[in-house]
Design an enzyme around this catalytic site. Structure first.
Site, mmCIF file in Angstrom:
data_model
loop_
_atom_site.group_PDB
_atom_site.id
_atom_site.type_symbol
_atom_site.label_atom_id
_atom_site.label_comp_id
_atom_site.label_asym_id
_atom_site.label_seq_id
_atom_site.Cartn_x
_atom_site.Cartn_y
_atom_site.Cartn_z
ATOM 1 N N LYS B 86 38.585 85.202 71.273
ATOM 2 C CA LYS B 86 38.604 86.486 71.972
ATOM 3 C C LYS B 86 37.178 86.978 72.205
ATOM 4 O O LYS B 86 36.330 86.882 71.316
ATOM 5 C CB LYS B 86 39.378 87.499 71.128
ATOM 6 C CG LYS B 86 39.552 88.876 71.768
ATOM 7 C CD LYS B 86 40.380 89.792 70.863
ATOM 8 C CE LYS B 86 40.650 91.145 71.521
ATOM 9 N NZ LYS B 86 41.527 91.988 70.673
ATOM 10 N N SER B 155 45.239 93.911 73.160
ATOM 11 C CA SER B 155 44.001 93.642 73.855
ATOM 12 C C SER B 155 43.626 92.164 73.849
ATOM 13 O O SER B 155 42.737 91.768 74.601
ATOM 14 C CB SER B 155 42.872 94.449 73.195
ATOM 15 O OG SER B 155 42.715 94.055 71.846
ATOM 16 N N SER B 179 47.424 94.505 68.875
ATOM 17 C CA SER B 179 46.786 93.611 69.843
ATOM 18 C C SER B 179 46.937 92.122 69.578
ATOM 19 O O SER B 179 46.458 91.308 70.368
ATOM 20 C CB SER B 179 45.291 93.941 69.957
ATOM 21 O OG SER B 179 45.117 95.177 70.588
#
Lengths: 450, 450
Positions: B86, B155, B179
């Site tokens: 990420k 996210s 997330s």
């Protein structure tokens, strides 16, 4: 103020020596506890170090300890030794009033973790020592054993005064800003506040958990090392991550090489009184090239402001309800604290708290070069008057960073009153700090400082 | 949207199976990485799961892994396996943009702890996966692999989508509210967010440290257990206190007795869509008396409000400077967050944070009786539109209490899209949670649920 003590009186013994004699049968726990109780009975009406003492219970515990010895059972390092407990720490069966009348009826059902551990080490819980209101700045009526017109310091006022007045060889206190080091310095005893997170606070009044630290008062450095018996995680206080013990073995050992000390006036040097500067000049001279003056960058002076923000915000959270429920029974000082704390914005609080890590990183290189920092514990002698507990400014930086601190009664001020020398070590290196402190005392008493 | 994959294509392999084949020489790391890169080249223009891929570097790393095997050196459990990271997690030599244009030029000099550990386990860092703006609610342009008109969730949008689209077998994400679990559920992959404090966040964008938790995306429960390689203290992230690993041994073992499951609609049940209720009714029916409905007291519904207060206050502290420096380049959502966070008083923030302990104590008895809680991961299928990442309400309580959570792609919604089943375990019992999950999957696929 205090009556003269005969040298043979067991109240003059250190905790370690008392435990040794009780262990060998040369002294009974009952005789020691009786002597302490007598001294309290005689002196405490004027000193006011004790909030609660239960003579019968203490004597019954002492008898149990004596029985245990006679039966040949294993004995802890505090076997039969009486200990005083600051009145914000829960002791099962004794009132814990947190220094406020509104908690007068409070009787905890369980011992704080540290009290349970003291008992496991054989200690006799003699009673509760006086604290300021909720361990903040509103003084109680304890007096300084060296001069009844002066403050003993706070908030662990009774613990410091009781040890100084030979009412008990060892007492427990707490420090959120300067509440172990300051009263120890004013009362002329050894005060030891270990590394943040070394001693669980389960059963201790929660004030500002980011700062709240447990410490001890004693009449020798070796006795301060007995704090080891209360250290280590208890599964409840999740901030306990360090176990800097055991301490005694290292404390009693010789340093492998002569320690190097760093002197700093601390970021609060401008608050030091004239007599303090002079006394520290002499101390530095006596230590010759074993001590080196160190300049501290300006940023460290900001520790006090950040500590204050964290303390106010967290205390507003944790003791604000006292002010809401009993507005008329709380001091102006406490009401102001809560009001100020409630005005602090969360991101500002968090920013202040984060600075503790930043400052600690900044201090790290010092401990690569030096064994300990030498700095005043207090601005000067205990101030006259019982309406203040004195200025904690010389503790702000070290408390904020969670470093182990020690106050040693090595100096005397212009009025003949004690003046504490503070030694500060690296986080987790409590044993090394105590060993360095013993070396320092030997240098000064034996005059071998070069 | 995606091209059909041939069953023999190495991109279909799980991470464990790929590592096994690479270790035995049946597959080269280069072949696997090439296959993943090809798939990204073909599909990612429309999917937009990747923020940065460096094919040459990845292939060079793969060759190094293949060399290492040929030399007979010991191989880690992810040897030769590509992993996606990420884009709020630092990878040395790759840009880390934190989902905002203002960090476009940022190239970290060091790997995050977890990236370093992945490399030590033999993984090839394939690239950076797309995140929302500063991992908050403003979506990026990643699409859901099952329907390009729908959100992949956020996210950790790119990590979930990339694993679902067979671009990489394993990817790392983070969860401050929902997330990991939410995008895993929307994309139909396994999402695993271990116990709070299991994985160090050193080198990960700091949002709300009280809540920030690292997790992984995989296509099997066994692969999720590979999160064990990044767990444990690193000496920097002081909130890492748990080491719930190793996980794989327990995950692959049989439960000693058939697990007992508690079903709850979670405090957010009123947000569940109709199709979700129906799907969970079927699931419960299939599990018969191994699952028991559980009422949750009203207080647990307040977790979301407390989590929001903590997240806003801490994010205002930690990312507020983005809004101050680049007001025009930040989304309205982020500006509102920071403004709200700055309005929160410190004692209220502290009170909210303290409720995490209270709620966790309240959940404790559940885990005395049950192995895991079964609850929806999301209100329903991924919503249509790319202007939202969906509702994290089904994650609030568990994230707030730091419990290990798993999203399993076991159900299908009314539009044929995945619907995540969330399993929640007790803190520190991550291995048991994964073992229970495997048992659950077997029950449902083999129909032996009584």
């Amino acid at each position: 103020m205090a009556e003269r003590i005969q040298p043979a009186d067991p109240v003059t013994l250190t905790a370690r020596e008392a435990a040794r004699r009780i262990g060998s049968g040369a002294l009974s726990s009952r005789a020691l506890v009786e002597a302490c109780l007598e001294r309290i009975a005689r002196e405490d009406e004027s000193l006011r170090a004790w909030k609660f003492v239960d003579p019968e219970k203490a004597l019954a515990e002492a008898d149990e300890r004596d029985q245990r010895r006679k039966r040949g059972l294993p004995l802890g390092s505090l076997h039969g030794v009486p200990v005083g407990i600051k009145d914000i720490i829960d002791v099962q069966g004794m009132p814990t009033t947190n220094g406020t009348a509104v908690d007068e009826g409070r009787r905890p059902e369980a011992d704080a973790t540290l009290v349970r551990r003291l008992r496991q080490a054989g200690a006799v819980i003699l009673g509760k020592t006086v604290t300021t209101e909720l361990a903040y700045y509103q003084p109680a009526d304890t007096r300084n054993p060296h001069d009844p017109e002066r403050t003993p310091g706070g908030s662990s006022s009774g613990s410091a005064a009781a040890v100084a007045a030979h009412m008990v060889p060892l007492a427990v206190g707490t420090q959120t800003h300067g509440s172990v080091i300051r009263p120890a310095a004013f009362c002329g005893v050894v005060g030891f506040k270990p590394t943040y997170g070394a001693i669980p606070r389960t059963g201790v009044l929660r004030l500002a958990p980011t700062l709240d630290q447990v410490g001890v008062f004693a009449r020798s450095i070796e006795d301060a090392a007995l704090a080891e018996v209360v250290m280590g995680a208890d599964g409840s206080d999740t901030d306990v991550r360090e176990y800097p013990g055991p301490l005694t073995g290292t404390t009693l050992s010789e340093p492998p090489v002569a320690p190097d000390l760093a002197f700093t006036g601390s970021p609060a040097w401008d608050r030091a009184e004239e007599g303090t500067e002079a006394a520290f000049d002499e101390l530095r001279e006596a230590l010759g090239d074993r001590i080196e003056a160190m300049e501290m960058p300006e940023v460290f002076a900001r520790a006090r402001g950040w500590l204050d923000a964290v303390m106010r915000a967290e205390m507003a959270r944790n003791v604000g309800h006292y002010v809401d429920r009993y507005p008329d029974q709380m001091s102006d000082k406490l009401r102001e604290l809560v009001e100020e704390g409630r005005g602090i914005r969360a991101p500002d609080y968090l920013a202040a708290r984060d600075m503790s890590t930043v400052l600690h990183e900044g201090l790290r290189p010092i401990f690569h070069r030096f064994d300990a920092i030498v700095t005043p514990a207090v601005p000067g002698e205990a101030p006259v008057g019982l309406d203040t507990t004195g200025d904690p400014a010389f503790c702000s930086l070290w408390t904020f960073c969670g470093l182990p601190c020690l106050s040693l009664p090595l100096l005397t001020g212009p009025n003949g009153l004690p003046l504490g020398v503070q030694l500060v070590g690296q986080r987790g290196q409590d044993a090394r700090l105590l060993r360095t402190a013993r070396w320092l005392v030997r240098q000064l008493t034996e005059g071998e400082a070069t």
